[in-house]
Design an enzyme around this catalytic site. Structure first.
Site, PDB file in Angstrom:
ATOM      1  CB  SER A 260      65.815  23.045 -24.836  1.00  0.00           C
ATOM      2  OG  SER A 260      65.034  22.476 -25.857  1.00  0.00           O
TER       3      SER A 260
ATOM      4  CE  LYS B  33      63.842  28.274 -24.804  1.00  0.00           C
ATOM      5  NZ  LYS B  33      64.085  26.857 -24.441  1.00  0.00           N
TER       6      LYS B  33
ATOM      7  CB  SER C  25      64.061  24.964 -27.976  1.00  0.00           C
ATOM      8  OG  SER C  25      64.019  24.982 -26.562  1.00  0.00           O
TER       9      SER C  25
END
Lengths: 100, 478
Positions: free
Chosen positions: B179, B80, B155
């Site tokens: 997330s 990420k 997210s």
């Protein structure tokens, strides 16, 4: 609790955000639904309850000391400066003429 | 013959060890998949094609020399965009960090590198991890692999899509309120949020420091265990890492003797889609078939956890993001005075959702309101943790749906922040309590994926993953 536009503008000033008129109005409106939702916590009886602090299994304190970095790391840090004067960080003046 | 990029990490490990495949071929298969699909899906913000192939070659050389670095040696993974990797760009999905280059490795990236993993690139995310759809990335949305009109959740939406679309064998996400787990549920992959303190946050761009935790997103529970085993551990650079026994997977023959609690507050909640309820209840039955005892439990304050979260998280956001002021790094928008330079840089560089949360936190911490909002939320946090402590005296695990809905359409919730926040209703209390939880994909009769959330006591990831694996076996996913 309902916040008006002036109160949100004050928060924006505290948070150093130049929102502009349009976003200021939008955020003020968003707060009308978000604040009543989060305020449900105020109805909970918390007398005698301590605020939660830290997980008990955490490591605790460490020494606060400066550390050396290699040249490559140093150059990467310097390269992220928005403005550079040699190896120094260039910044706008801190002391301003007070506004009237 | 199965395509190499469709392998699980465990399968790839066996084939690498037996010499049937090479890390280079495995990495090339992932890169080919990224090239063919990522134009449409936008899971990646950057792909390190050359670096990845070179690392794969080094891995192959190590293996031939009998000097393997670890279980992830030669395994292609995605990271990420909020975890630092020295010399690589890192933006947290924000314009304010466009062009920012990581000066050092985050602990998790350093550990993956030391274990020989091949890092393919950095994945898209909601700006500073604030969002549940990946529509809030400053670099454009990521799309759902099964239906490009739908969101992948967020997210960590880029990481979830990269795994679901077989662009990598596994990925890292970060989870502050759901997330990792919610995008895993939306995309039909496994997503584990470890116990707070299990994995170092050093080099993870902070959203809410007391809630953030890094974890694996994979195709199976076994793969999640393999990654967690590598990235876990105490770290002198993160004082909140726990001084506890290390995680080691433990796979049992059955779930006999395991008591699983269904909190009536969660299962009785309005607003849960029927397909989600049906698929997760079916999953609970499968756990029962594997020998688990299912009991209804009472979990007080479950309803209030989301409200607690939406006070505590913005408060920490407002403090953490004050570092983005246009001075030492990131975007600087020069203006006549210092104050105006701060305010213009931040307003130009930060997105609407980020600014909304900064303002909410500034309010909840401001003089006159801090006791009624922040301090009260911290007290209710104590009550929420006590609720779980009580619950875990009578049950070994707790299960709920991961999210109340399946993947929704792009734009469906972007104008209604509260509706977007309600996506996290089942996941946030786990962060508020600091517990470990996994989302494991359920069978939804060919419909959009649904996730079952399995929650365990503090630092008991092995029981959480063991139950997830039993469900996978029962559902014949592996």
């Amino acid at each position: 609790m309902k916040l008006d536009k002036e109160q949100v503008a004050h928060l924006a000033k505290l948070a150093r955000l130049d929102l502009g008129e349009e976003k200021l109005e939008a955020v003020t409106k968003d707060f009308d639904s978000i604040l009543p939702y989060v305020e449900r916590i105020q109805a909970i009886d918390t007398s005698g309850v301590e605020p939660f602090a830290m997980p008990s299994k955490a490591r605790g304190w460490r020494q606060d000391r400066a550390m050396e970095v290699d040249d490559y790391t140093r150059e990467l840090i310097l390269s992220n400066f928005p403005e550079r004067s040699g190896d120094l960080l260039a910044a706008p003046g801190v002391f301003e003429t007070p506004k009237k | 013959m199965m395509l190499l990029n469709e392998l699980t990490i465990a399968e790839a490990r066996r084939l690498l060890d037996s010499g049937e495949i090479t890390a280079r071929a495995l990495t090339q298969a992932c890169l080919d998949q990224i090239r063919s699909l990522d134009g449409a899906l936008h899971a990646f913000l950057e792909v390190y094609e050359e670096d990845a192939l070179q690392e794969a070659d080094r891995s192959d050389a190590r293996r031939q020399a009998g000097q393997m670095a670890g279980v992830l040696d030669g395994i292609p993974l995605a990271i990420k965009d909020n975890m630092l990797s020295q010399g690589k760009a890192c933006t947290s999905g924000s314009k304010i960090l466009q062009g920012h280059v990581s000066a050092y490795d985050s602990t998790v990236v350093a550990k993956l590198k030391a274990a020989g993993a091949v890092i393919l690139g950095r994945t898209n995310m909601d700006e500073f991890a604030m969002g549940s759809s990946t529509e809030r990335s400053a670099y454009g949305p990521t799309r759902h692999p099964r239906d490009p009109e739908r969101v992948p959740g967020g997210s960590s939406g880029g990481s979830a899509v990269a795994v679901a679309a077989n662009m990598c064998l596994g990925a890292l996400g970060s989870d502050t309120g759901g997330s990792i787990r919610q995008p895993a549920a939306f995309c039909g992959v496994v997503g584990l949020k470890p116990t707070y303190g299990r994995v170092s946050r050093y080099g993870l761009m902070a959203m809410a420091s007391s809630l953030d935790q890094i974890g694996p997103m994979t195709k199976t529970a076994e793969d999640a265990a393999m990654i967690l085993h590598v990235i876990q551990g105490q770290d002198a650079n993160d004082q909140t890492t726990g001084e506890v026994e290390l995680f080691n997977p433990k796979w049992t023959e059955s779930l006999k003797g395991v008591r699983i609690g269904l909190p009536k507050q969660a299962w009785g909640m309005d607003g849960v889609q029927e397909a989600v309820r049906d698929a997760t209840l079916d999953a609970v039955n499968q756990l029962k078939n594997k020998g688990a005892e299912i009991v209804e439990i009472d979990l007080p304050y479950a309803d209030e956890a989301l409200a607690v979260y939406y006070v505590l998280m913005p408060c920490e956001v407002s403090a953490n993001l004050s570092r983005f002021d246009g001075m030492r790094y990131g975007l600087r928008q020069q203006a006549p005075s210092l104050f105006e330079t701060y305010a213009a840089s931040r307003a130009q560089g930060l997105g609407d959702e980020v600014m909304r949360r900064i303002l909410l936190g500034t309010f909840a911490l401001s003089s006159g309101y801090i006791d009624a909002y922040y301090v009260q939320a911290k007290k209710v946090q104590t009550l929420i943790r006590r609720g779980y402590e009580e619950a875990f005296k009578s049950v070994d695990l707790i299960v709920t749906p991961t999210a109340p809905t399946t993947a929704f359409k792009l734009g469906e919730k972007t104008n209604d922040p509260l509706a977007m926040y309600l996506e996290d209703i089942f996941t946030v209390s786990i962060n508020v309590a600091g517990l470990p939880a996994v989302s494991v994909p359920c069978d939804n009769n060919g419909g959009m994926p649904v996730g079952l959330q399995i929650i365990g006591p503090w630092f008991d990831e092995k029981s959480v993953l063991n139950a997830a694996r039993h469900y996978e076996l029962a559902a014949q996913k592996i």
